[in-house]
Write a protein that holds these residues in place. Structure first.
Motif: not given
Length: 172
Positions: A22-24, A13-14, A9-10, A26-27
């Motif tokens: 949104p985090e969901d 994000r990079q 996930l991290e 990407v998750g």
């Protein structure tokens, strides 16, 4: 679950592609990403094998993108270092990539299956726009390269048009 599976996930994000989503979203992609360690000088994508693939995420290390022209040899196209993505055009169109990719150092690479990548593209127009911008930048760079080739070599216009046509098809 591997260390990279939980860190995926991290890493995503990079990347230029997934930053800001949104985090969901990407998750969901991170959960489907398959991570592996790759030794230096390992062929990640072999354009000569004509094998379809997903989107690759380079989490650690560096790779070289190159082509093998019909006459032989190697034409280097780019070097990428972590964190970067490659293979997105082939992942979208379902066709084998037009370039090969080889690790130049030990790497950690994740592969996002084409179906997952295409799904997030349709759900997230912002991501689709990033891909379009990348394609436009590649075509603009191609324009400049063909112009420089024409000026430097005083190549006839018909030859320049044919080279441009071939390069444009290869870039897609």
């Amino acid at each position: 679950m591997s260390t990279w599976q939980s860190a995926g996930l991290e890493v995503l994000r990079q990347t230029d592609l997934f930053a800001g989503l949104p985090e969901d979203a990407v998750g969901a992609v991170a959960e489907q990403c398959r991570w592996r360690d790759v030794a230096a000088h390992h062929l990640q994508i072999d354009a000569m094998r004509k094998q379809a693939h997903g989107l690759y995420v380079l989490a650690e290390g560096g790779v070289e993108v190159f082509r093998n022209p019909p006459g032989g040899g190697i034409v280097p196209l780019a070097r990428l270092t972590a964190v970067a993505c490659f293979g997105e055009f082939a992942a979208i169109n379902g066709e084998p990539g037009s370039a090969s990719v080889r690790s130049i150092t030990p790497c950690t690479v994740g592969e996002i299956p084409p179906t997952v990548f295409k799904s997030v593209l349709t759900e997230r127009p912002g991501l689709s726009l990033r891909i379009l911008r990348k394609l436009i930048n590649r075509i603009q760079n191609l324009d400049e390269t063909v112009e420089a080739l024409h000026l430097r070599n005083n190549v006839r216009d018909a030859q320049v048009r044919e080279v441009y046509r071939q390069l444009s098809l290869g870039a897609l």
